[in-house]
Scaffold this motif. Structure first.
Motif, PDB file in Angstrom:
ATOM      1  N   GLU A  21       0.827  -1.202   0.000  1.00  0.00           N
ATOM      2  CA  GLU A  21       0.000   0.000   0.000  1.00  0.00           C
ATOM      3  C   GLU A  21       0.864   1.257   0.000  1.00  0.00           C
ATOM      4  O   GLU A  21       0.585   2.212  -0.740  1.00  0.00           O
ATOM      5  N   ARG A  22       1.901   1.257   0.796  1.00  0.00           N
ATOM      6  CA  ARG A  22       2.780   2.427   0.863  1.00  0.00           C
ATOM      7  C   ARG A  22       3.443   2.695  -0.498  1.00  0.00           C
ATOM      8  O   ARG A  22       3.505   3.834  -0.966  1.00  0.00           O
ATOM      9  N   LEU A  23       3.906   1.643  -1.157  1.00  0.00           N
ATOM     10  CA  LEU A  23       4.581   1.808  -2.445  1.00  0.00           C
ATOM     11  C   LEU A  23       3.613   2.237  -3.540  1.00  0.00           C
ATOM     12  O   LEU A  23       3.926   3.111  -4.356  1.00  0.00           O
ATOM     13  N   LEU A  24       2.437   1.610  -3.565  1.00  0.00           N
ATOM     14  CA  LEU A  24       1.476   1.941  -4.614  1.00  0.00           C
ATOM     15  C   LEU A  24       0.985   3.377  -4.466  1.00  0.00           C
ATOM     16  O   LEU A  24       0.972   4.154  -5.443  1.00  0.00           O
ATOM     17  N   VAL A  25       0.597   3.751  -3.276  1.00  0.00           N
ATOM     18  CA  VAL A  25       0.123   5.116  -3.045  1.00  0.00           C
ATOM     19  C   VAL A  25       1.245   6.121  -3.310  1.00  0.00           C
ATOM     20  O   VAL A  25       1.029   7.150  -3.981  1.00  0.00           O
ATOM     21  N   GLY A  26       2.432   5.831  -2.824  1.00  0.00           N
ATOM     22  CA  GLY A  26       3.546   6.753  -3.027  1.00  0.00           C
ATOM     23  C   GLY A  26       3.904   6.913  -4.496  1.00  0.00           C
ATOM     24  O   GLY A  26       4.257   8.015  -4.949  1.00  0.00           O
ATOM     25  N   HIS A  27       3.812   5.834  -5.256  1.00  0.00           N
ATOM     26  CA  HIS A  27       4.104   5.896  -6.689  1.00  0.00           C
ATOM     27  C   HIS A  27       3.109   6.801  -7.408  1.00  0.00           C
ATOM     28  O   HIS A  27       3.497   7.674  -8.201  1.00  0.00           O
ATOM     29  N   ARG A  36      -7.441  11.894  -5.699  1.00  0.00           N
ATOM     30  CA  ARG A  36      -6.960  12.846  -4.692  1.00  0.00           C
ATOM     31  C   ARG A  36      -5.783  13.667  -5.216  1.00  0.00           C
ATOM     32  O   ARG A  36      -5.693  14.868  -4.986  1.00  0.00           O
ATOM     33  N   VAL A  37      -4.882  13.013  -5.948  1.00  0.00           N
ATOM     34  CA  VAL A  37      -3.684  13.699  -6.435  1.00  0.00           C
ATOM     35  C   VAL A  37      -4.020  14.702  -7.526  1.00  0.00           C
ATOM     36  O   VAL A  37      -3.484  15.811  -7.558  1.00  0.00           O
ATOM     37  N   ASP A  38      -4.904  14.336  -8.451  1.00  0.00           N
ATOM     38  CA  ASP A  38      -5.304  15.254  -9.528  1.00  0.00           C
ATOM     39  C   ASP A  38      -6.811  15.136  -9.746  1.00  0.00           C
ATOM     40  O   ASP A  38      -7.275  14.325 -10.551  1.00  0.00           O
ATOM     41  N   PRO A  39      -7.591  15.952  -9.020  1.00  0.00           N
ATOM     42  CA  PRO A  39      -9.048  15.849  -9.092  1.00  0.00           C
ATOM     43  C   PRO A  39      -9.621  16.127 -10.475  1.00  0.00           C
ATOM     44  O   PRO A  39     -10.769  15.743 -10.756  1.00  0.00           O
ATOM     45  N   ASP A  40      -8.857  16.783 -11.351  1.00  0.00           N
ATOM     46  CA  ASP A  40      -9.368  17.125 -12.675  1.00  0.00           C
ATOM     47  C   ASP A  40      -9.002  16.104 -13.748  1.00  0.00           C
ATOM     48  O   ASP A  40      -9.430  16.234 -14.899  1.00  0.00           O
ATOM     49  N   ALA A  41      -8.225  15.108 -13.412  1.00  0.00           N
ATOM     50  CA  ALA A  41      -7.786  14.126 -14.409  1.00  0.00           C
ATOM     51  C   ALA A  41      -8.902  13.131 -14.706  1.00  0.00           C
ATOM     52  O   ALA A  41      -9.687  12.766 -13.832  1.00  0.00           O
ATOM     53  N   GLN A  42      -8.951  12.672 -15.956  1.00  0.00           N
ATOM     54  CA  GLN A  42      -9.860  11.594 -16.357  1.00  0.00           C
ATOM     55  C   GLN A  42      -9.210  10.270 -15.973  1.00  0.00           C
ATOM     56  O   GLN A  42      -8.094   9.960 -16.398  1.00  0.00           O
ATOM     57  N   LEU A  43      -9.921   9.480 -15.163  1.00  0.00           N
ATOM     58  CA  LEU A  43      -9.393   8.210 -14.666  1.00  0.00           C
ATOM     59  C   LEU A  43     -10.028   7.066 -15.452  1.00  0.00           C
ATOM     60  O   LEU A  43     -11.253   6.944 -15.513  1.00  0.00           O
ATOM     61  N   VAL A  44      -9.177   6.226 -16.033  1.00  0.00           N
ATOM     62  CA  VAL A  44      -9.607   5.223 -17.004  1.00  0.00           C
ATOM     63  C   VAL A  44      -9.204   3.835 -16.531  1.00  0.00           C
ATOM     64  O   VAL A  44      -8.123   3.643 -15.963  1.00  0.00           O
ATOM     65  N   ILE A  45     -10.066   2.852 -16.784  1.00  0.00           N
ATOM     66  CA  ILE A  45      -9.730   1.439 -16.629  1.00  0.00           C
ATOM     67  C   ILE A  45      -9.681   0.850 -18.029  1.00  0.00           C
ATOM     68  O   ILE A  45     -10.623   0.974 -18.807  1.00  0.00           O
ATOM     69  N   ASN A  46      -8.560   0.219 -18.365  1.00  0.00           N
ATOM     70  CA  ASN A  46      -8.226  -0.134 -19.744  1.00  0.00           C
ATOM     71  C   ASN A  46      -8.148  -1.653 -19.888  1.00  0.00           C
ATOM     72  O   ASN A  46      -7.575  -2.329 -19.045  1.00  0.00           O
ATOM     73  N   GLU A  47      -8.716  -2.187 -20.996  1.00  0.00           N
ATOM     74  CA  GLU A  47      -8.742  -3.650 -21.134  1.00  0.00           C
ATOM     75  C   GLU A  47      -8.711  -4.046 -22.604  1.00  0.00           C
ATOM     76  O   GLU A  47      -9.011  -3.243 -23.487  1.00  0.00           O
ATOM     77  N   TYR A  48      -8.347  -5.306 -22.861  1.00  0.00           N
ATOM     78  CA  TYR A  48      -8.249  -5.827 -24.222  1.00  0.00           C
ATOM     79  C   TYR A  48      -9.061  -7.120 -24.347  1.00  0.00           C
ATOM     80  O   TYR A  48      -9.557  -7.676 -23.365  1.00  0.00           O
ATOM     81  N   ASP A  49      -9.219  -7.588 -25.590  1.00  0.00           N
ATOM     82  CA  ASP A  49      -9.871  -8.866 -25.893  1.00  0.00           C
ATOM     83  C   ASP A  49     -11.273  -8.980 -25.295  1.00  0.00           C
ATOM     84  O   ASP A  49     -11.631  -9.996 -24.691  1.00  0.00           O
ATOM     85  N   VAL A  50     -12.078  -7.961 -25.492  1.00  0.00           N
ATOM     86  CA  VAL A  50     -13.478  -8.031 -25.063  1.00  0.00           C
ATOM     87  C   VAL A  50     -14.421  -7.921 -26.256  1.00  0.00           C
ATOM     88  O   VAL A  50     -15.642  -7.889 -26.060  1.00  0.00           O
ATOM     89  N   GLU A  51     -13.886  -7.902 -27.474  1.00  0.00           N
ATOM     90  CA  GLU A  51     -14.719  -7.547 -28.627  1.00  0.00           C
ATOM     91  C   GLU A  51     -15.061  -8.708 -29.555  1.00  0.00           C
ATOM     92  O   GLU A  51     -15.901  -8.549 -30.451  1.00  0.00           O
ATOM     93  N   PHE A  52     -14.480  -9.891 -29.354  1.00  0.00           N
ATOM     94  CA  PHE A  52     -14.650 -10.955 -30.331  1.00  0.00           C
ATOM     95  C   PHE A  52     -15.781 -11.913 -29.960  1.00  0.00           C
ATOM     96  O   PHE A  52     -16.218 -11.997 -28.820  1.00  0.00           O
ATOM     97  N   VAL A  53     -16.222 -12.666 -30.967  1.00  0.00           N
ATOM     98  CA  VAL A  53     -17.192 -13.742 -30.764  1.00  0.00           C
ATOM     99  C   VAL A  53     -16.475 -14.920 -30.109  1.00  0.00           C
ATOM    100  O   VAL A  53     -15.355 -15.278 -30.492  1.00  0.00           O
TER     101      VAL A  53
END
Length: 365
Positions: free
Chosen positions: A135-141, A196-213
């Motif tokens: 937690e300390r490393l992730l938050v600090g990063h 918290r660090v940048d309240p104006d930033a657009q926060l995105v969750i990114n993923e692949y391989d969700v589009e095929f049959v």
């Protein structure tokens, strides 16, 4: 030599053989002015591309193409943990600083990629031994990296590829050092810290391989949607969903599945971005003119399915020119011909894919 009309007809017949439902509308789109006749069909639109540091530094043609066609860029590397954190104590910002300087000088924005990913992790992270240390490393990063670019990087892939290749259940999360030490809570922790660090930033969750049959891709959509719903239900800050769009030329797009997915994202108030578009063409026919139209047809089919459920906020391709692409590293053609997955060819000439992208960015209904 085939005429342009004959080339289009040949390619559309091939497209029908690959089950591309978009063959007819694509033919209408390409029947007008040829993309090669346009200086830049993408100029001024919400289009961008991933950049590599070496060509950005030493190839004037590459820099000129990015400046001519793009309004935003994203680094293929530079902001990943492996690049920016060689040790626990050290942050190296040389690459993203240069990318930012180029973007600023050319009136474009830089996207942030990425803060939380299972891949491209430096070896020292294997020594993270406890939940408190993680937690300390992730938050600090996130505090350090986002803080450096606060107000300048306006859109971040905070979470990248959290869903396993083939999830065992809808609640399955991909293994990583963060998942091992903190469980699924690390995803909400990252998003809350980013907000918290940048309240104006657009926060995105990114993923692949969700589009095929196919069942695997359906399971991935279901697991991804479960995660998104859960984050939104817990009021975790999340503004957009990124669909990478590394399209396989030989796999059919699940139009109904994709449209239903993006419609639900829209209903939750989330923007939909296409973040890493290219078309993997190793299984497509060889002739370049025909293949270029098949690549454009596959992208049309995908973007049309996305737009059926939600407007497309922006489109980025993973590279801009066939001269610099990751595709042959893993999907080299057996006939020895070069891969052609991107909007510009190796000589920086505009291809039909560029016109398809421009079409969907101009008409964002």
């Amino acid at each position: 030599m085939l005429s342009r009309r004959e080339t289009i007809l040949t390619a559309l017949k091939a497209a029908a053989g690959f089950g591309l439902a978009s063959a007819s509308p694509l033919g209408t789109l390409l029947a007008g002015t040829a993309a090669a006749d346009e200086a830049s069909p993408l100029a001024g639109l919400r289009y961008g591309a991933a950049v590599r540091d070496v060509p950005l530094a030493v190839e004037p043609e590459f820099r000129a193409a990015i400046a001519r066609h793009c309004r935003q860029i994203v680094g293929e590397g530079g902001l990943k943990w492996f690049d920016i954190r060689p040790t626990r104590e050290q942050f190296v910002y040389d690459s993203p600083d240069k990318q930012m300087a180029f973007a600023t000088a050319n009136g474009m924005t830089l996207r942030g990629h990425t803060l939380v990913w299972y891949g491209a992790m430096p070896d020292w992270t294997k020594t993270i031994a406890s939940a408190s240390d993680a937690e300390r490393l992730l938050v600090g990063h996130i505090e350090a990296v986002m803080g450096r670019y606060r107000g300048r990087i306006k859109s971040w892939d905070v979470i990248n590829e959290a869903i396993p290749d083939d999830p065992a259940s809808r609640s399955d999360i991909r293994p990583s050092i963060w998942q091992q030490r903190l469980g699924e809570a690390h995803l909400a922790l990252a998003l809350r810290t980013a907000a918290r660090v940048d309240p104006d930033a657009q926060l995105v969750i990114n993923e692949y391989d969700v589009e095929f049959v196919g069942d695997r891709y359906r399971r991935r959509r279901e697991a991804f949607l479960r995660l998104i719903r859960d984050l939104k239900l817990r009021n975790v800050p999340l503004h957009a969903v990124g669909l990478q769009g590394h399209l396989r030329g030989d796999l059919a797009i699940d139009r109904e599945g994709v449209a239903a997915f993006t419609a639900e994202c829209r209903a939750m108030g989330l923007a939909v971005l296409v973040t890493e578009l290219d078309v993997i063409d190793d299984k497509l026919p060889g002739p370049p003119d025909v293949r270029d139209i098949l690549v454009a047809a596959k992208a049309y089919e995908f973007l049309d399915a996305v737009r059926a459920g939600s407007p497309i906020d922006s489109i980025l391709t993973w590279g801009i020119t066939d001269r610099h692409t990751w595709v042959p590293t893993y999907f080299r053609r057996t006939d020895g011909l070069p891969n052609r997955p991107l909007p510009l060819d190796a000589g920086y000439r505009v291809k039909p894919l560029a016109r398809v992208i421009a079409h969907f960015l101009r008409d964002r209904r």
